[in-house]
Scaffold this motif. Structure first.
Motif, PDB file in Angstrom:
ATOM      1  N   PHE A  56       0.837  -1.207   0.000  1.00 55.22           N
ATOM      2  CA  PHE A  56       0.000   0.000   0.000  1.00 55.22           C
ATOM      3  C   PHE A  56       0.868   1.253   0.000  1.00 55.22           C
ATOM      4  CE2 PHE A  56      -1.326   3.449   2.828  1.00 55.22           C
ATOM      5  CZ  PHE A  56      -2.322   4.013   2.039  1.00 55.22           C
ATOM      6  N   THR A  57       1.843   1.296   0.907  1.00 54.58           N
ATOM      7  CA  THR A  57       2.696   2.490   0.989  1.00 54.58           C
ATOM      8  C   THR A  57       3.437   2.724  -0.317  1.00 54.58           C
ATOM      9  OG1 THR A  57       2.996   2.138   3.368  1.00 54.58           O
ATOM     10  CG2 THR A  57       4.569   3.589   2.275  1.00 54.58           C
ATOM     11  N   ALA A  58       3.967   1.640  -0.906  1.00 54.07           N
ATOM     12  CA  ALA A  58       4.683   1.778  -2.182  1.00 54.07           C
ATOM     13  C   ALA A  58       3.756   2.276  -3.280  1.00 54.07           C
ATOM     14  CB  ALA A  58       5.309   0.439  -2.573  1.00 54.07           C
ATOM     15  N   GLU A  59       2.547   1.727  -3.347  1.00 51.49           N
ATOM     16  CA  GLU A  59       1.595   2.132  -4.388  1.00 51.49           C
ATOM     17  C   GLU A  59       1.191   3.592  -4.211  1.00 51.49           C
ATOM     18  OE1 GLU A  59      -0.811   0.772  -7.714  1.00 51.49           O
ATOM     19  OE2 GLU A  59      -0.323  -0.748  -6.229  1.00 51.49           O
ATOM     20  N   GLY A  74      -7.609   9.858  -4.694  1.00 51.81           N
ATOM     21  CA  GLY A  74      -7.763   9.907  -3.253  1.00 51.81           C
ATOM     22  C   GLY A  74      -7.050   8.750  -2.593  1.00 51.81           C
ATOM     23  N   VAL A  75      -6.584   8.963  -1.352  1.00 51.51           N
ATOM     24  CA  VAL A  75      -5.896   7.927  -0.576  1.00 51.51           C
ATOM     25  C   VAL A  75      -6.470   7.921   0.832  1.00 51.51           C
ATOM     26  CG1 VAL A  75      -3.692   7.066   0.308  1.00 51.51           C
ATOM     27  CG2 VAL A  75      -3.767   8.251  -1.905  1.00 51.51           C
ATOM     28  N   ASP A  76      -6.839   6.744   1.319  1.00 49.13           N
ATOM     29  CA  ASP A  76      -7.279   6.574   2.710  1.00 49.13           C
ATOM     30  C   ASP A  76      -6.302   5.626   3.384  1.00 49.13           C
ATOM     31  OD1 ASP A  76      -8.428   5.875   5.123  1.00 49.13           O
ATOM     32  OD2 ASP A  76     -10.469   5.890   4.349  1.00 49.13           O
ATOM     33  N   PRO A  77      -5.348   6.163   4.187  1.00 45.62           N
ATOM     34  CA  PRO A  77      -4.348   5.301   4.821  1.00 45.62           C
ATOM     35  C   PRO A  77      -4.930   4.389   5.896  1.00 45.62           C
ATOM     36  CG  PRO A  77      -3.628   7.608   4.756  1.00 45.62           C
ATOM     37  CD  PRO A  77      -5.095   7.588   4.448  1.00 45.62           C
ATOM     38  N   ASP A  78      -6.133   4.676   6.380  1.00 48.41           N
ATOM     39  CA  ASP A  78      -6.684   3.895   7.478  1.00 48.41           C
ATOM     40  C   ASP A  78      -7.257   2.559   7.010  1.00 48.41           C
ATOM     41  OD1 ASP A  78      -6.045   5.834   9.374  1.00 48.41           O
ATOM     42  OD2 ASP A  78      -7.878   6.959   8.937  1.00 48.41           O
ATOM     43  N   VAL A  79      -7.862   2.508   5.802  1.00 51.41           N
ATOM     44  CA  VAL A  79      -8.514   1.263   5.379  1.00 51.41           C
ATOM     45  C   VAL A  79      -7.525   0.112   5.175  1.00 51.41           C
ATOM     46  CG1 VAL A  79      -9.978   0.213   3.612  1.00 51.41           C
ATOM     47  CG2 VAL A  79     -10.540   2.481   4.512  1.00 51.41           C
ATOM     48  N   TRP A 134       6.722   8.419   0.826  1.00 52.12           N
ATOM     49  CA  TRP A 134       6.723   7.176   1.596  1.00 52.12           C
ATOM     50  C   TRP A 134       6.437   7.477   3.067  1.00 52.12           C
ATOM     51  CZ3 TRP A 134       7.569   2.111  -0.207  1.00 52.12           C
ATOM     52  CH2 TRP A 134       7.593   1.141   0.804  1.00 52.12           C
ATOM     53  N   SER A 135       7.066   8.519   3.593  1.00 49.78           N
ATOM     54  CA  SER A 135       6.838   8.896   4.998  1.00 49.78           C
ATOM     55  C   SER A 135       5.384   9.290   5.229  1.00 49.78           C
ATOM     56  CB  SER A 135       7.761  10.048   5.392  1.00 49.78           C
ATOM     57  OG  SER A 135       9.112   9.659   5.316  1.00 49.78           O
ATOM     58  N   ARG A 136       4.769   9.942   4.258  1.00 48.55           N
ATOM     59  CA  ARG A 136       3.378  10.362   4.405  1.00 48.55           C
ATOM     60  C   ARG A 136       2.440   9.168   4.538  1.00 48.55           C
ATOM     61  NH1 ARG A 136       0.853  13.914  -0.340  1.00 48.55           N
ATOM     62  NH2 ARG A 136       2.421  15.373   0.476  1.00 48.55           N
ATOM     63  N   TYR A 137       2.721   8.109   3.785  1.00 47.92           N
ATOM     64  CA  TYR A 137       1.829   6.946   3.782  1.00 47.92           C
ATOM     65  C   TYR A 137       2.423   5.742   4.510  1.00 47.92           C
ATOM     66  CZ  TYR A 137      -0.458   9.729   0.193  1.00 47.92           C
ATOM     67  OH  TYR A 137      -1.084  10.750  -0.485  1.00 47.92           O
ATOM     68  N   ASP A 138       3.446   5.985   5.294  1.00 44.81           N
ATOM     69  CA  ASP A 138       4.170   4.911   5.965  1.00 44.81           C
ATOM     70  C   ASP A 138       3.270   4.125   6.914  1.00 44.81           C
ATOM     71  OD1 ASP A 138       6.115   3.275   6.957  1.00 44.81           O
ATOM     72  OD2 ASP A 138       7.225   4.834   8.022  1.00 44.81           O
ATOM     73  N   LYS A 139       3.311   2.796   6.803  1.00 45.52           N
ATOM     74  CA  LYS A 139       2.558   1.908   7.689  1.00 45.52           C
ATOM     75  C   LYS A 139       3.500   1.086   8.564  1.00 45.52           C
ATOM     76  CE  LYS A 139      -1.414   1.624   7.256  1.00 45.52           C
ATOM     77  NZ  LYS A 139      -2.518   2.394   7.871  1.00 45.52           N
ATOM     78  N   GLY A 140       4.712   1.588   8.753  1.00 49.33           N
ATOM     79  CA  GLY A 140       5.650   0.935   9.649  1.00 49.33           C
ATOM     80  C   GLY A 140       6.482  -0.175   9.041  1.00 49.33           C
TER      81      GLY A 140
END
Length: 359
Positions: A56-59, A74-79, A134-140
């Protein structure tokens, strides 16, 4: 499904309906949905497993760089999920290579090579932008650039060779250490990560890339090797007509030389290409050798598709002449004599589209 549609609709401030499953992968669900206004969009939702979260983060980061692929709506990082513009039902490069029109296949290959080369050249100065996204959408999860997959493959090969009854040639450890050091620092450029034929749409507006789940910066040689081998890590692997692989490789090279003038030197280019060929041959061997007890197609549903044994034998034959890596080349020749010689499989055939090609 309801959660995905609701979250995607909130991103667009529009109700979505008529979801059509486009296939996705074990990591993601890809849907084509219709808005109330009749427009269609693509929704890509990811699971919560570690590998899915990294994809997800890469995409999200790779597409948001804005230099390739569909527009991000649009991007929803929570889903987590993304909503993208729908590029339609244009044929993929795989479609034309497996079809019956040699001109369409050749034009598709050249468009693919030029498009990837232009993308690489355009991206050279955008590495910090990708890191920021990447930092913006980072999931750890670590980025693909931080994943030592090349070194890990190189470290795994000796045990696999030993298990196959291959006596390790002298000097192989030193060569594998050199191979394991290859990666993104030698002439780096952006790649969506999976540039295989079925992830390249041949639209009326030109080549458009999809699937950014492994987006990262890597050496241009690792991408260019897809022209020479061809398609280093893919399922859609057959042989190309004489000269065509060199032509598409040159089309890619002509684009990246603008960003890296040193690549105009044949000595630099050929050395980098041979190292990349070694990297991908080790990768194929580590992935496929443990799975050849029972042969089978490389793709679950697409046909025609080569078998694991056909592709491995082709990779080993290609790498058996790598002069810079004599120990690795000898290991490949031993695999051909001691392992592949017992396989009752036909040689890797050519791409169907070129079956009736003249000249």
């Amino acid at each position: 499904m309801e959660l995905i549609l609701r979250a995607a609709g909130e991103l667009l401030d529009a109700e979505l309906s008529g979801a059509v499953d486009l296939g996705g992968s074990p990591r993601s669900t890809v849907l084509r949905c219709e808005t109330a206004g009749g427009r269609t969009v693509i929704v890509k939702a990811f699971g919560n497993e570690p590998d899915s979260l990294r994809c997800f983060t890469a995409e999200a980061a790779g597409l948001s760089l804005g230099i390739a692929g569909p527009e991000v709506l649009g991007v929803d990082p929570d889903v987590p999920l993304l909503v993208m513009a729908d590029l339609g039902d244009a044929p993929t490069l795989a479609d034309v290579l497996l079809g019956n029109d040699p001109a369409a296949a050749e034009n598709g290959l050249l468009a693919w090579a030029r498009g990837l080369g232009a993308l690489a050249a355009e991206s050279v100065n955008r590495r910090a932008d990708l890191a920021r996204l990447w930092s913006r959408y980072d999931k750890g999860m670590p980025s693909w650039e931080e994943d030592p997959w090349i070194a890990r493959n190189a470290a795994a090969l000796p045990a696999l060779l030993d298990g196959a009854g291959i006596v390790l040639p002298a000097g192989l450890d030193e060569e594998l250490a050199r191979i394991g050091s290859a990666g993104g620092e030698e002439y780096p450029a952006f790649t969506p990560g999976d540039t295989c034929p079925d992830n390249n749409l041949l639209t009326a507006e030109g080549l458009r890339l999809i699937d950014f789940e492994a987006a990262c910066y890597q050496s241009v040689f690792l991408t260019a090797a897809y022209c020479r081998m061809p398609f280093s890590s893919c399922w859609c692997v057959f042989t190309l007509p004489a000269g065509l692989a060199a032509e598409i490789e040159q089309a890619y090279r002509a684009e990246v030389v603008g960003a890296y003038p040193a690549l105009a030197e044949d000595e630099v280019w050929q050395a980098g290409m041979r190292q990349a060929t070694a990297v991908w041959t080790v990768d194929a061997t580590v992935r496929l050798l443990p799975r050849i007890a029972e042969d089978g197609p490389l793709h679950r549903t697409r046909r025609p598709a080569p078998t694991r044994r056909q592709v491995l034998r082709h990779r080993w034959e290609t790498a058996s002449g790598l002069e810079e890596f004599p120990a690795l080349a000898e290991a490949m020749r031993l695999l051909l004599r001691k392992v592949a010689a017992g396989w009752d499989v036909a040689p890797l055939p050519g791409y169907p589209a070129f079956a009736n090609r003249r000249g």
